[in-house]
Write an enzyme that holds these catalytic residues in place. Structure first.
Site, PDB file in Angstrom:
ATOM      1  N   ASP A  84      34.558 -74.626   3.679  1.00  0.00           N
ATOM      2  CA  ASP A  84      34.557 -73.324   4.354  1.00  0.00           C
ATOM      3  C   ASP A  84      34.763 -72.211   3.332  1.00  0.00           C
ATOM      4  O   ASP A  84      35.529 -72.363   2.374  1.00  0.00           O
ATOM      5  CB  ASP A  84      35.667 -73.260   5.408  1.00  0.00           C
ATOM      6  CG  ASP A  84      35.508 -74.330   6.473  1.00  0.00           C
ATOM      7  OD1 ASP A  84      34.380 -74.474   6.993  1.00  0.00           O
ATOM      8  OD2 ASP A  84      36.493 -75.015   6.773  1.00  0.00           O
ATOM      9  N   ASP A  86      35.684 -68.142   3.180  1.00  0.00           N
ATOM     10  CA  ASP A  86      36.151 -66.958   3.887  1.00  0.00           C
ATOM     11  C   ASP A  86      36.028 -65.736   2.996  1.00  0.00           C
ATOM     12  O   ASP A  86      36.217 -65.803   1.780  1.00  0.00           O
ATOM     13  CB  ASP A  86      37.605 -67.131   4.325  1.00  0.00           C
ATOM     14  CG  ASP A  86      37.780 -68.274   5.309  1.00  0.00           C
ATOM     15  OD1 ASP A  86      36.790 -68.621   5.981  1.00  0.00           O
ATOM     16  OD2 ASP A  86      38.894 -68.805   5.404  1.00  0.00           O
ATOM     17  N   ASP A 164      49.921 -66.678   3.409  1.00  0.00           N
ATOM     18  CA  ASP A 164      51.043 -67.602   3.500  1.00  0.00           C
ATOM     19  C   ASP A 164      51.561 -68.075   2.146  1.00  0.00           C
ATOM     20  O   ASP A 164      52.700 -67.816   1.778  1.00  0.00           O
ATOM     21  CB  ASP A 164      50.682 -68.794   4.395  1.00  0.00           C
ATOM     22  CG  ASP A 164      49.333 -69.410   4.057  1.00  0.00           C
ATOM     23  OD1 ASP A 164      48.748 -69.089   3.000  1.00  0.00           O
ATOM     24  OD2 ASP A 164      48.851 -70.240   4.856  1.00  0.00           O
TER      25      ASP A 164
END
Length: 472
Positions: A84, A86, A164
């Site tokens: 993936d 982003d 995070d």
């Protein structure tokens, strides 16, 4: 001041900058931008998906900032191949949608743009801000320390502090192919350690799932979790009970079906978080059942191997493995109390699944398969001709048989039973039927040995010949 690579960076640690950030950032996180030019990092555009590059270039050409961000940057720097990609930008979701006809906006809690190219989706997020000053675009809603809605737009610096882990807060700049590191993520990659950005307890209260992400990421990367990030687990682990069960199901799939399930399971147990995700599993393991632990770890190892080989895996089998101990013990308890064996197994399965779904919402299509795998286990002990052939034709036979093989460590008898059924499947129908008793044998070893030799063929009788006159 020049950084360790000799590049100058703006000093962002000023009172004015930090007054714009939330208390978490002010208490602990520190911004110190380091820029790694193309020749000083390993990211190559040939390893970035073409769809992601198209989005990055289009945003950049339209005058917006455009960065590859998060796990993709982290994995590319480690030599991996992300699935993936982003993108982070200063364009709002509505502005992104105007640039791409193949774009749709999703989410209320976190407003995002999805740019779709065939089967690939590039997630585009606007820089998240931390300011709550009047007039700032967007909205944020916090309940009991948890962020339930976060659509305040900000700067890239604020966005970095909202992420995070440090290793997830690096940005690949498509304008000059450099990597921008605001919080020390590159150093953590080199040291093989995970640090949270900001005060750990506060960040976990904002989103308790971050505790699970710490475990999953450490298992995936083979990193250690810094004590400052793992210390709050014991106190804040119960917060996972407040997370939506459907969300925990998604997290469990990421943890156990991505190729590093056994390592994730061990870390989950070591960190004391297993009991908040799978209470029945934790209880069964606390009873000191070594065979059950062997079954679970072997099941997870087999799943990891299938993922590595590109084979399909099913959540149903995995959850059947994790919850087996409690189901087995309850079924045995109720059957010894005089209940019908089939009813005991059915009740045990329903009871354990109902409890588990309060924590992790396993979809019904998977729980049905789990219950069938469990209910078929006692039927493997029924060595009788009709029952054997009925079981062999059951739609869930293969999954239940694989489960039986995992149970070999439970006892020598279970191991022998698995061998018997493995051999029986290799025989022709007639040979197997001839070796099986019509009535129930006490065990597989009591049944007539299953032989691999084919039955002797009967000679075909010749038809009588007739004479020329037609008389016999």
């Amino acid at each position: 001041m020049p950084d360790m690579l000799g590049h100058t960076a703006p000093d962002l640690e000023t009172r004015k900058d930090f007054d714009r950030l939330n208390p978490t950032a002010r208490n602990d996180a520190k911004l110190a931008l380091r820029i790694f030019p193309r020749e000083q990092h390993t990211i190559s555009r040939k390893n970035i998906s073409k769809a992601a590059l198209r989005v990055l270039y289009r945003l950049n050409e339209a005058g917006y900032d455009a960065y590859l961000v998060g796990g993709a940057v982290r994995d590319l720097l480690l030599g991996g191949h992300p699935k993936d990609f982003d993108v982070a930008t200063n364009a709002t979701p509505e502005e992104v949608k105007k640039l791409f006809r193949n774009c749709r906006l999703i989410g209320r809690r976190f407003r995002l743009a999805h740019v779709v190219y065939g089967t690939e989706i590039i997630e585009v997020a606007t820089f998240r801000g931390a300011s709550e000053e009047e007039g700032v675009e967007g909205d944020r809603h916090i309940v009991d320390g948890r962020i339930v809605r976060d659509n305040v737009w900000g700067s890239i610096e604020e966005d970095a502090l909202r992420r995070d882990f440090r290793v997830n807060a690096m940005y690949y700049d498509i304008s000059d192919f450099s990597v921008r590191d605001y919080v020390g993520g590159m150093q953590d990659l080199q040291n093989g350690v995970l640090h949270l950005i900001g005060d750990s307890a506060t960040r976990y209260r904002e989103d308790p799932v971050r505790m699970l992400r710490a475990v999953r990421l450490a298992a995936k990367l083979d990193f250690r979790i810094d004590p400052s990030a793992s210390a709050p687990f014991a106190q804040l682990g119960p917060l996972l009970s407040n997370v939506a069960p459907a969300r925990l199901f998604d997290e469990s799939l990421k943890m156990f079906l991505a190729g590093y399930g056994r390592k994730s399971f061990r870390m989950l147990e070591e960190c004391g978080l297993l009991k908040f995700m799978f209470p029945a599993t934790a209880r069964a393991l606390r009873r000191g059942d070594k065979a059950l632990r062997a079954l679970i770890e072997q099941g997870l190892e087999n799943t990891d191997a299938r993922v590595a080989e590109g084979k399909s895996v099913t959540p149903a089998f995995l959850f059947a493995v994790l919850l087996w101990g409690e189901v087995r013990d309850l079924a045995h308890t109720w059957s010894t109390q005089g209940k019908d064996v089939n009813e005991a197994w059915s009740r045990a399965a329903v009871h354990v699944v109902a409890e588990q779904c309060q924590r992790v919402a396993i979809p019904r299509r998977f729980t049905i398969t789990m219950e069938e795998i469990w209910s078929l286990q006692p039927r493997f002990e029924q060595i009788q001709r009709k029952k054997v052939f009925r079981l062999l034709t059951h739609p869930r036979f293969r999954a239940a048989f694989d489960f039986l093989l995992l149970r070999a460590a439970e006892s020598p008898a279970i191991g022998e039973l698995g061998q018997w059924w493995a051999h029986a499947q290799q025989l022709p129908h007639e040979t197997l039927a001839a070796a099986l008793p019509l009535h129930q044998a006490n065990s597989a070893s009591d049944a007539e040995p299953v032989r691999a030799t084919a039955p002797r063929k009967r000679k075909r009788r010749r038809k009588p010949t007739t004479g020329k006159s037609g008389a016999a």
